[in-house]
Design a protein around this motif. Structure first.
Motif, PDB file in Angstrom:
ATOM      1  N   ASP A  67       0.848  -1.209   0.000  1.00 36.55           N
ATOM      2  CA  ASP A  67       0.000   0.000   0.000  1.00 36.55           C
ATOM      3  C   ASP A  67       0.878   1.250   0.000  1.00 36.55           C
ATOM      4  N   ILE A 105       4.790  -0.078   7.624  1.00 43.89           N
ATOM      5  CA  ILE A 105       5.689  -1.161   8.058  1.00 43.89           C
ATOM      6  C   ILE A 105       4.889  -2.437   8.328  1.00 43.89           C
ATOM      7  N   VAL A 139       7.675  -6.454  18.059  1.00 44.35           N
ATOM      8  CA  VAL A 139       8.531  -5.815  17.064  1.00 44.35           C
ATOM      9  C   VAL A 139       9.942  -5.681  17.638  1.00 44.35           C
TER      10      VAL A 139
HETATM   11  N1  LIG Z   1      -4.817  -8.887   1.657  1.00 42.69           N
HETATM   12  C1  LIG Z   1      -5.261  -7.965   0.848  1.00 42.69           C
HETATM   13  O1  LIG Z   1      -5.880  -8.251  -0.090  1.00 42.69           O
HETATM   14  C2  LIG Z   1      -5.025  -6.556   1.124  1.00 42.69           C
HETATM   15  C3  LIG Z   1      -4.158  -6.188   2.126  1.00 42.69           C
HETATM   16  N2  LIG Z   1      -3.861  -4.935   2.314  1.00 42.69           N
HETATM   17  C4  LIG Z   1      -2.792  -4.563   3.229  1.00 42.69           C
HETATM   18  O2  LIG Z   1      -2.088  -5.671   3.656  1.00 42.69           O
HETATM   19  C5  LIG Z   1      -1.886  -5.626   5.051  1.00 42.69           C
HETATM   20  C6  LIG Z   1      -1.662  -7.011   5.548  1.00 42.69           C
HETATM   21  O3  LIG Z   1      -0.565  -7.488   4.839  1.00 42.69           O
HETATM   22  P1  LIG Z   1       0.296  -8.745   5.225  1.00 42.69           P
HETATM   23  O4  LIG Z   1      -0.599  -9.840   5.634  1.00 42.69           O
HETATM   24  O5  LIG Z   1       1.205  -8.960   4.105  1.00 42.69           O
HETATM   25  O6  LIG Z   1       1.079  -8.315   6.517  1.00 42.69           O
HETATM   26  P2  LIG Z   1       1.801  -6.975   6.976  1.00 42.69           P
HETATM   27  O7  LIG Z   1       2.167  -6.161   5.805  1.00 42.69           O
HETATM   28  O8  LIG Z   1       0.974  -6.380   8.029  1.00 42.69           O
HETATM   29  O9  LIG Z   1       3.102  -7.550   7.672  1.00 42.69           O
HETATM   30  C7  LIG Z   1       4.190  -8.017   6.872  1.00 42.69           C
HETATM   31  C8  LIG Z   1       4.752  -9.329   7.294  1.00 42.69           C
HETATM   32  O10 LIG Z   1       5.577  -9.141   8.418  1.00 42.69           O
HETATM   33  C9  LIG Z   1       5.758 -10.376   9.090  1.00 42.69           C
HETATM   34  N3  LIG Z   1       5.739 -10.103  10.502  1.00 42.69           N
HETATM   35  C10 LIG Z   1       4.711 -10.183  11.378  1.00 42.69           C
HETATM   36  N4  LIG Z   1       5.076  -9.788  12.618  1.00 42.69           N
HETATM   37  C11 LIG Z   1       6.387  -9.454  12.534  1.00 42.69           C
HETATM   38  C12 LIG Z   1       7.330  -8.972  13.468  1.00 42.69           C
HETATM   39  N5  LIG Z   1       7.005  -8.715  14.753  1.00 42.69           N
HETATM   40  N6  LIG Z   1       8.582  -8.714  13.052  1.00 42.69           N
HETATM   41  C13 LIG Z   1       8.938  -8.917  11.777  1.00 42.69           C
HETATM   42  N7  LIG Z   1       8.079  -9.390  10.828  1.00 42.69           N
HETATM   43  C14 LIG Z   1       6.812  -9.647  11.208  1.00 42.69           C
HETATM   44  C15 LIG Z   1       4.615 -11.265   8.680  1.00 42.69           C
HETATM   45  O11 LIG Z   1       5.156 -12.391   8.066  1.00 42.69           O
HETATM   46  C16 LIG Z   1       3.791 -10.410   7.699  1.00 42.69           C
HETATM   47  O12 LIG Z   1       3.370 -11.138   6.623  1.00 42.69           O
HETATM   48  C17 LIG Z   1      -3.072  -4.902   5.559  1.00 42.69           C
HETATM   49  O13 LIG Z   1      -2.857  -4.315   6.812  1.00 42.69           O
HETATM   50  C18 LIG Z   1      -3.265  -3.875   4.475  1.00 42.69           C
HETATM   51  O14 LIG Z   1      -2.435  -2.758   4.719  1.00 42.69           O
HETATM   52  C19 LIG Z   1      -4.329  -3.923   1.392  1.00 42.69           C
HETATM   53  O15 LIG Z   1      -3.380  -3.855   0.390  1.00 42.69           O
HETATM   54  C20 LIG Z   1      -5.638  -4.240   0.817  1.00 42.69           C
HETATM   55  C21 LIG Z   1      -5.697  -5.578   0.256  1.00 42.69           C
END
Ligand SMILES: NC(=O)C1=CN([C@@H]2O[C@H](COP(=O)(O)OP(=O)(O)OC[C@H]3O[C@@H](n4cnc5c(N)ncnc54)[C@H](O)[C@@H]3O)[C@@H](O)[C@H]2O)[C@@H](O)CC1
Ligand SMILES: [K+]
Length: 516
Positions: free
Chosen positions: A63, A131, A140
């Motif tokens: 995003d 992030i 984190v």
């Molecule tokens: N799934 C979808 O279709 C959509 C998701 N969206 C965005 O995607 C976000 C969710 O994305 P993700 O599931 O990829 O996850 P995030 O982008 O929230 O997190 C990234 C990755 O970090 C890793 N992680 C988790 N905790 C951690 C820690 N403490 N230290 C280091 N790494 C860690 C996990 O493996 C996670 O997949 C939503 O909040 C939103 O912003 C939007 O783009 C709308 C569409």
């Protein structure tokens, strides 16, 4: 407002992407574009920046890449900092990253904390926090923690994508540390973590935007957590017949007070009078009855047998007798502590024939002996602890409770089959079936003695008017907080006292009746 947890929003995403075939990049594009619209609306005075997007490795970062592209197209000076190697980015986020790479927009990849420090040397006016979003699943640490510290120490204004990084979207827990945002734009539904403290304190202004997840396919989607705003509170108002008389609107019995704590009984009684209920009886130890007679005007009072100034176990027969003609019972404010009182409370929990709310000393008297909670009649039972009382009830520390307010309240309510109202900023009200309301009203003026007594009397009065326990506790919390806001509007919060709320309770209720 409906609130969802991480699993629920992921299920909606999955249903849209896999079930209906909506491409994930379309949702991501919509999410980024909606964020840009909100960003520009809020921060146009900072144009053209500079803006720094700080992106993690997941879709939240994706995003952020969309925002970097669209804001650059709209004339903003944007650079992007990715916390990780380019090769570690995959899926939809990679698609969006590739576009800004091909466009030649400035992107840095940092993997080490010293590298990060170099990237933060030139101070941006605005930072976009991309992030972590709903994917955060542990505390984190490392470079992400260092980045969050840099963001919070920077003078830049911070925009959070979906949720401030570090806040657990399902609970509001802060996973070690979290970004402090000025504006958070979240997708499709507000997340529980955005409304529940401590996470709610990191959010700044909150906007919920549509990112194109279709309504179709949501038939099975239901969330049991709501932010209790005016519209929800309005739906809880008890019916009130214009031809009603004092018998129509219920009769509440309050059992409260002891020497040195007559005020607790008076405040509870006065708040009950302001709740809209028809009649209120305040039963107190005979040792203080004369004082209560002087202090209470509209409410009736009744002396109960006492030992050393505290209501004795012998009072039980009289209380049961009184309850035959009352519609609800509120017990606890200013009662004091004794083994006789402890036995009395436990016995009433099991046998009271009317809905009952227990607060303050009433809760302390139950602490460590929760078995009676499981034996209460089919009648509603409401407990209204502050975090200290909740600590005595559960054995958890206050900090453990405060870190996870929603879950602690919900688990207790479900386990014991009661309504649990956990006081504090954003009071949590949990029902025995797992439903939870997070109250939206209130202010720090409520942080002084006596306000809990007002809430007890108010909720007791709403119970007497026929509301079920979850509704009475929820509406009571909303009205109580709203009354504090009305008081604060004219005199601020410092120096607000519990009795200031009393006259504002009917005003708060009238706002709901009129829908103003
Ligand atoms: N799934 C979808 O279709 C959509 C998701 N969206 C965005 O995607 C976000 C969710 O994305 P993700 O599931 O990829 O996850 P995030 O982008 O929230 O997190 C990234 C990755 O970090 C890793 N992680 C988790 N905790 C951690 C820690 N403490 N230290 C280091 N790494 C860690 C996990 O493996 C996670 O997949 C939503 O909040 C939103 O912003 C939007 O783009 C709308 C569409
Ligand atoms: K974020």
């Amino acid at each position: 407002m409906r609130l969802c947890n991480a699993q629920e929003i992921m299920a909606l995403d999955r249903q849209a992407i896999r079930g209906l075939g909506v491409p994930g990049v379309v949702l991501m594009e919509n999410a980024g574009r909606s964020c840009c619209d909100q960003f520009e609306q809020a921060f146009s005075r900072y144009f053209p920046g500079p803006v720094m997007v700080v992106a993690g490795k997941g879709n939240n970062g994706g995003d952020g890449y969309v925002m970097a592209r669209i804001l650059a197209e709209r004339g903003w000076q944007v650079r992007t900092l990715v916390l990780g190697q380019e090769a570690s980015i995959s899926g939809d986020a990679k698609v969006m990253l590739n576009i800004i790479r091909r466009l030649g927009l400035p992107v840095d990849f940092v993997e080490t904390i010293p590298g990060l420090q170099n990237s933060f040397t030139s101070e941006p006016a605005l930072i976009i926090d991309a992030i972590f979003g709903t994917g955060l699943n542990s505390d984190v640490v490392g470079i992400q923690a260092a980045a969050i510290t840099h963001i919070n120490e920077s003078a830049a204004v911070v925009f959070a994508v979906d949720i401030p990084s570090g806040v657990d979207s399902s609970t509001g827990k802060i996973c070690g540390l979290a970004v402090q945002a000025a504006l958070t734009v979240t997708f499709d539904h507000a997340k529980i973590g955005l409304a529940s403290y401590p996470g709610a304190g990191q959010v700044g202004e909150l906007q919920v935007v549509d990112i194109g997840i279709p309504q179709a396919g949501r038939e099975d989607f239901s969330t049991n957590v709501h932010l209790l705003e005016k519209v929800e509170a309005q739906a809880l108002l008890p019916d009130r017949s214009s031809s009603g008389h004092k018998g129509t609107f219920g009769h509440l019995l309050i059992v409260a007070g002891s020497p040195g704590k007559t005020g607790a009984a008076v405040l509870a009684g006065s708040a009950a009078e302001r709740s809209g209920c028809g009649l209120v009886t305040v039963a107190v130890p005979d040792a203080i009855h004369d004082i209560i007679e002087v202090k209470l005007t509209e409410a009736m009072s009744c002396p109960l047998p006492s030992v050393d100034g505290l209501i004795s176990l012998q009072a039980e027969v009289q209380i049961e007798q009184l309850l035959t003609q009352r519609q609800s019972l509120a017990i606890g404010p200013g009662l004091g502590q004794s083994s006789g009182l402890s036995d009395l409370i436990k016995s009433l929990v099991k046998s009271a024939p009317v809905p009952m709310i227990i607060d303050a000393d009433g809760i302390n008297l139950l602490a460590g002996q929760l078995e009676p909670l499981g034996e209460h009649r089919e009648q509603t039972l409401i407990l209204t602890p502050h975090p200290g009382e909740m600590s005595r009830l559960t054995g958890l520390s206050v900090s453990e409770i405060e870190a996870n307010r929603l879950v602690v309240a919900q688990e207790f309510a479900v386990k014991h089959g009661i309504v649990l109202l956990l006081k504090g900023a954003r009071t949590v009200i949990a029902a025995p079936d797992g439903r939870v309301n997070i109250n939206s009203t209130g202010n720090d003026g409520l942080s002084s003695g006596g306000n809990g007594d007002v809430l007890t009397g108010l909720i007791g009065g709403l119970l007497a008017q026929g509301l079920d326990g979850f509704s009475a506790a929820s509406l009571g919390a909303w009205l109580h907080g709203r009354a504090a806001e009305l008081v604060a509007a004219s005199q601020g919060t410092a120096g607000m006292i519990a009795s200031d709320l009393l006259c504002q309770l009917p005003v708060a209720r009238q706002e709901l009746v009129k829908g103003v």
